[in-house]
Design a protein around this motif. Structure first.
Motif, short mmCIF file in Angstrom:
data_model
loop_
_atom_site.label_atom_id
_atom_site.label_comp_id
_atom_site.label_asym_id
_atom_site.label_seq_id
_atom_site.Cartn_x
_atom_site.Cartn_y
_atom_site.Cartn_z
N ALA A 85 0.63 -1.27 -0.20
CA ALA A 85 -0.09 0.13 0.01
C ALA A 85 0.98 0.98 -0.08
O ALA A 85 0.84 1.92 -0.48
N PHE A 86 1.52 1.53 0.68
CA PHE A 86 2.70 2.50 0.89
C PHE A 86 3.54 2.24 -0.36
O PHE A 86 3.33 4.00 -0.73
N VAL A 87 3.81 2.03 -1.31
CA VAL A 87 4.63 1.66 -2.66
C VAL A 87 3.26 2.33 -3.48
O VAL A 87 3.96 3.07 -4.46
N CYS A 88 1.83 1.54 -3.61
CA CYS A 88 1.06 2.19 -4.23
C CYS A 88 0.77 3.53 -4.59
O CYS A 88 0.31 4.46 -5.21
N LEU A 89 0.65 4.41 -2.75
CA LEU A 89 0.36 6.14 -2.32
C LEU A 89 1.52 6.44 -2.99
O LEU A 89 1.31 7.63 -3.28
N ALA A 90 3.18 5.77 -3.42
CA ALA A 90 3.60 6.80 -3.03
C ALA A 90 3.91 7.04 -5.44
O ALA A 90 4.84 7.91 -5.32
N ILE A 91 4.08 5.60 -5.58
CA ILE A 91 3.79 5.91 -6.95
C ILE A 91 2.62 5.84 -7.86
O ILE A 91 2.44 4.28 -8.35
N PRO A 92 1.38 6.30 -7.82
CA PRO A 92 0.41 5.56 -8.03
C PRO A 92 -0.12 4.91 -9.68
O PRO A 92 -0.89 5.57 -10.05
N ASP A 93 0.73 4.61 -10.11
CA ASP A 93 1.03 4.47 -12.00
C ASP A 93 0.97 3.70 -11.53
O ASP A 93 2.20 3.31 -11.97
N PHE A 94 0.05 2.42 -12.65
CA PHE A 94 0.63 1.04 -12.70
C PHE A 94 1.28 1.14 -14.12
O PHE A 94 2.22 -0.15 -14.78
N GLY A 95 1.30 2.13 -14.94
CA GLY A 95 2.26 1.84 -16.23
C GLY A 95 3.63 2.01 -15.54
O GLY A 95 4.60 0.88 -16.25
N ILE A 96 3.69 2.64 -15.01
CA ILE A 96 5.46 2.53 -14.78
C ILE A 96 5.66 1.87 -13.75
O ILE A 96 7.16 0.96 -14.55
N ILE A 97 4.94 1.00 -13.22
CA ILE A 97 5.34 -0.16 -12.13
C ILE A 97 5.41 -0.66 -13.50
O ILE A 97 6.22 -1.78 -12.90
N LEU A 98 4.89 -1.24 -14.47
CA LEU A 98 4.14 -2.86 -15.16
C LEU A 98 5.64 -3.17 -16.03
O LEU A 98 6.08 -3.27 -16.34
N ASN A 99 6.32 -0.86 -16.56
CA ASN A 99 7.33 -0.88 -17.29
C ASN A 99 8.78 -1.56 -16.84
O ASN A 99 9.28 -2.51 -17.07
N PHE A 100 8.57 -1.21 -15.42
CA PHE A 100 10.15 -1.29 -14.57
C PHE A 100 10.17 -2.90 -14.51
O PHE A 100 11.02 -3.56 -14.69
N PHE A 101 9.56 -2.99 -13.64
CA PHE A 101 9.43 -4.87 -12.79
C PHE A 101 9.19 -5.52 -14.11
O PHE A 101 9.96 -6.44 -14.50
N GLY A 102 8.44 -5.61 -15.27
CA GLY A 102 8.10 -6.29 -16.51
C GLY A 102 9.89 -6.09 -17.83
O GLY A 102 10.12 -7.28 -18.13
N GLY A 103 11.26 -5.34 -17.49
CA GLY A 103 12.08 -5.02 -18.11
C GLY A 103 13.11 -5.75 -16.96
O GLY A 103 13.81 -5.99 -17.27
N SER A 104 12.97 -5.70 -15.26
CA SER A 104 13.96 -6.07 -14.30
C SER A 104 13.93 -7.81 -14.46
O SER A 104 13.91 -8.33 -14.75
N THR A 105 13.19 -7.73 -13.37
CA THR A 105 13.34 -8.87 -12.79
C THR A 105 12.01 -9.79 -13.33
O THR A 105 11.92 -11.43 -13.11
N ILE A 106 10.81 -9.72 -13.69
CA ILE A 106 10.36 -10.44 -14.90
C ILE A 106 11.22 -11.31 -15.18
O ILE A 106 11.03 -12.18 -16.14
N THR A 107 11.55 -10.17 -15.93
CA THR A 107 12.76 -10.93 -17.03
C THR A 107 13.84 -11.73 -17.02
O THR A 107 14.08 -13.22 -17.49
N ILE A 108 14.69 -11.46 -15.91
CA ILE A 108 15.72 -12.55 -14.93
C ILE A 108 14.41 -13.51 -14.70
O ILE A 108 15.18 -14.67 -15.10
N LEU A 109 13.30 -13.83 -14.16
CA LEU A 109 12.82 -14.68 -13.41
C LEU A 109 11.95 -15.65 -15.01
O LEU A 109 11.90 -16.85 -14.65
#
Length: 450
Positions: free
Chosen positions: A349-373
């Motif tokens: 919840a804290f991170v959601c309140l800090a960055i309430p933009d799911f597009g940014i969250i999606l792009n960051f994790f899609g290119g980093s940890t999701i790619t690794i795993l």
């Protein structure tokens, strides 16, 4: 492409290797049935629920960023991730055969595979990648739910809805493991299917509103963002070993993968193509924000919210179990479980309140940890485990066909190159002043922007 040929063959090799030292060949528990657990069809529902919570909503924008080649990428990524995931399942079967302690349920199966393949440092890297990825999913889910509820009830801001959603979902995370709430996966799949149909129908009705949709050639930066969004859509591998661990017969994992990914592709492709063709480059990060208001859209939003809530619980469970293992929490319902899992929900919840933009969250994790795993670790771990030699060569010899090894290395290469470029592009977007200006921590009364 043969996804499911291994467990019987490996068990046969294992028995043959053990014949000289025993008159009765032992049974490989992990390759046989279990008294209780998920069947392969129920597991396939979990796979679909795990991966379709956000992916289909973001794919039209992913095509807008990557252009027509994005359609080919969706097909290739679907097949490649499915193939890599079956090898991840085979890796666990190999662990069960070589080390008997893994024939019992494990709280951290992905991390166990990484440690046996590469050592303790790889286990730590894998652990934090899994945790970050699943938390990223839950962050994106919470922001999406809050945004859509804000659209239905605009008197409350997205920030206030995020807090309400957190309070609603927190008690559901106290359940032990996926086999205790398999019904959530069925509800999520049904909700996704209905919402996909509704979105496509509404897009068809909206064709007159978009007489001249633009489909320009993508730039390098936009292509990277489209690449990461597609990776995010196929990034459920971090939770898959946990699902396989809960199966009654782990040999059936490949069946679950084939069924699950076939359903996923049939849901993803129509929404992605229709959204991009009809609206073009102007489609929003969330396709729901690009369709006209109406009763059909309200129905779709309601089903998507139900889907995301169920998927939130499924995604957060492996994180809960990992931290319970880290803090030696007993494997039963108790106050320590409540404390640990509540703390994790509050972090989300804290991170959601800090960055309430799911597009940014999606792009960051899609290119980093999701790619690794999803692209890098599964092929590498499988090939390393296959090539390992036990003491005095007591393990049976297993070979990988040349075409398969070449394909696995290709998957790794694409993951490395695409992951690096996508992560850099996402970070550049995160570090813009506009992103910080929309933080709920700065402006708590921020409303949902279509």
């Amino acid at each position: 492409m043969n996804f499911g040929d291994t467990c019987d063959g490996i068990e046969a090799n294992y028995k043959q290797a053990m014949v000289p030292t025993s008159t009765a060949a032992p049974t490989v528990a992990g390759c046989g049935g279990r008294e209780k657990g998920l069947g392969y069809m129920k597991t396939s529902f979990f796979i679909v629920a795990q991966m379709t919570g956000v992916g289909f909503l973001a794919l039209p924008k992913a095509l807008a960023n990557s252009g027509w080649v994005g359609i080919v990428m969706i097909l290739i990524f679907c097949v490649s991730v499915a193939f890599a995931v079956t090898r991840l399942g085979r890796s666990w079967v190999i662990l069960e055969e070589r080390w008997p302690q893994y024939r019992q349920p494990s709280r951290q199966p992905y991390m166990e595979i990484a440690e046996r393949a590469f050592g303790s440092i790889a286990r730590k890297i894998c652990f934090w990648c899994v945790v970050a990825t699943l938390l990223g999913y839950c962050i994106a889910f919470t922001i999406l739910i809050g945004g859509m509820l804000n659209r239905l009830v605009p008197t409350l801001s997205i920030c206030e809805w995020i807090l309400i959603v957190t309070l609603i979902l927190c008690p559901a995370t106290f359940l032990e493991s996926p086999k205790d709430f398999w019904q959530a996966s069925v509800v999520a799949v049904i909700a996704t299917t209905v919402s996909v149909i509704v979105i496509i129908v509404q897009l068809m009705l909206d064709i007159p509103l978009h007489p001249n949709p633009a489909h320009p050639t993508p730039s390098a930066a936009s292509f990277s963002l489209g690449f990461s969004a597609i990776l995010f859509a196929f990034g459920g591998a971090s939770a898959f070993p946990t699902l396989q661990n809960d199966m009654e017969d782990r040999r059936d994992w490949w069946k679950s993968v084939c069924v699950g990914f076939s359903v996923i592709l049939s849901l993803y492709m129509p929404v992605a193509v229709s959204g991009y063709v009809i609206i073009g480059v102007d489609v929003e990060d969330n396709i729901m924000g690009s369709v006209s208001e109406g009763i059909l859209v309200i129905i779709a939003i309601a089903f998507v919210i139900v889907n995301l809530m169920g998927t939130y619980v499924i995604c957060l469970n492996p994180v809960d179990q990992a931290f319970e293992e880290l803090f030696n929490v007993p494997n039963s319902f108790n106050w320590k479980r409540v404390l640990v899992r509540t703390s994790i929900v509050l972090l989300v919840a804290f991170v959601c309140l800090a960055i309430p933009d799911f597009g940014i969250i999606l792009n960051f994790f899609g290119g980093s940890t999701i790619t690794i795993l999803s692209f890098i670790f599964p092929p590498l771990m499988y090939m390393w485990l296959i090539d390992m030699k036990g003491e005095d060569n007591q393990w049976p010899q297993i070979t990988i066909p040349l075409w398969e090894r070449a394909y696995l290395w290709t998957i790794v290469f694409v993951g490395v190159v695409g992951g690096i470029t996508s992560t850099v592009a996402a970070l550049m977007k995160i570090l813009t002043p506009e992103t910080f200006g929309h933080s709920c921590l700065v402006h708590f009364n921020l409303g949902y922007e279509d």
